[in-house]
Write an enzyme that holds these catalytic residues in place. Structure first.
Site, short mmCIF file in Angstrom:
data_model
loop_
_atom_site.label_atom_id
_atom_site.label_comp_id
_atom_site.label_asym_id
_atom_site.label_seq_id
_atom_site.Cartn_x
_atom_site.Cartn_y
_atom_site.Cartn_z
N HIS A 23 88.58 24.37 47.63
CA HIS A 23 88.29 22.94 47.57
C HIS A 23 88.91 22.22 46.49
CE1 HIS A 23 85.44 19.55 48.15
NE2 HIS A 23 85.93 19.40 46.91
N GLU A 24 88.59 23.03 45.16
CA GLU A 24 89.28 22.55 43.89
C GLU A 24 90.73 22.43 44.15
OE1 GLU A 24 87.81 20.60 42.13
OE2 GLU A 24 85.66 20.99 42.97
N HIS A 27 92.37 19.67 45.85
CA HIS A 27 92.41 18.24 45.04
C HIS A 27 93.56 18.43 44.26
CE1 HIS A 27 88.82 16.42 46.12
NE2 HIS A 27 87.75 17.23 45.72
N ASP A 99 83.36 13.30 47.19
CA ASP A 99 84.62 12.74 47.32
C ASP A 99 84.99 11.67 48.22
OD1 ASP A 99 85.09 14.81 45.43
OD2 ASP A 99 85.45 16.26 47.05
#
Length: 268
Positions: A23-24, A27, A99
């Protein structure tokens, strides 16, 4: 009898950490593959508050305005975490809710406040209202028709869908880098800007977007801006003017504020 549940709990934690790493990583990779975004300075999968991790994107210098392309980049890397979960696990989690909320708010401002929609036009929609002394937060009152509200919703949805598609493209184009980044995060938990720059050295960028027109009746001008003036001679820091030293208290206070201010993460 106890071994089973304990083992199941440990595996679930490992899976959650793996999801957070991707997930990070989504980003950060989406931000790095954009053409109008600030550099990624930190990524961590260590929990902070309610967030399981965060990615920090910070400008190298002070900025007082943001362009349409920069806002579109923000939407794309905000969607990067959700898209990484879709691509890798085919099963998105609730971790992207914040988000999505931030991206939707930005897209709505682009349409209703910043005049960045050719369909809606350069108009301000909605009136601010609020009675703080009564304990009410500042709100936003709609002052336009249901028909226009539907058009606004359509434009906001289109911006989010464009960001979703862009994030999907860059993460698939750079899947090898996404996997490497996730592995580094699982190994080190936190990466600084030097480590991130090394991993992103060969990132394949998203192609430049087509030039945006506010209307087909207003075509793009081919006249460029004037050249930026050449730098003037630097100010002598030892010189004084009227008994006041060149290093003003305002500048010193600003420097102190910059040093003491802790930047907040851009995405979680």
């Amino acid at each position: 009898m106890i071994a089973g549940p304990q083992r199941r709990t440990r595996v679930m934690k490992d899976k959650e950490k793996l999801i957070t790493a991707y997930h990070e990583g989504g980003h950060a990779l989406a931000a790095a593959a954009m053409n109008h975004t600030d550099p990624v300075t930190k990524i961590t999968i260590l929990p902070r508050g309610r967030a399981l991790g965060y990615t920090m994107v910070l400008p190298l210098e002070d900025k007082y305005s943001v362009t349409r392309n920069e806002l579109l980049d923000q939407l794309t890397y905000a969607m990067g975490g959700r898209v990484a979960e879709e691509i890798v696990f085919h099963d998105p989690s609730t971790g992207a809710s914040n988000d999505i909320e931030k991206a939707t708010a930005t897209a709505r401002k682009m349409v209703t406040e910043y005049g960045m929609s050719a369909t809606i036009g350069a108009v301000k929609l909605g009136q601010s209202q609020g009675e703080v002394f009564l304990g009410r937060d500042m709100g936003h009152q709609r002052d336009y028709s249901e028909e226009l509200a539907e058009r606004v919703d359509t434009e906001v949805r289109a911006l989010i869908e464009q960001a979703h598609d862009e994030a999907w493209q860059v993460l698939n184009d750079n899947r090898d880098i996404l996997d490497r980044l996730a592995a580094e995060l699982l190994e080190n938990e936190t990466l600084d800007h030097r480590q991130i720059a090394e991993i992103f050295h060969d990132v394949r960028k998203l192609p430049e977007r087509p030039l945006w027109l506010s209307s087909d009746n207003r075509p793009v001008s081919d006249v460029p801006p004037i050249p930026f003036p050449t730098s003037r001679a630097p100010i002598d820091q030892g010189a004084v003017d009227g008994g006041v030293d060149s290093g003003t208290p305002v500048e010193e206070a600003k420097a102190s504020l910059t040093q003491n201010t802790k930047p907040r993460p851009a995405t979680a």
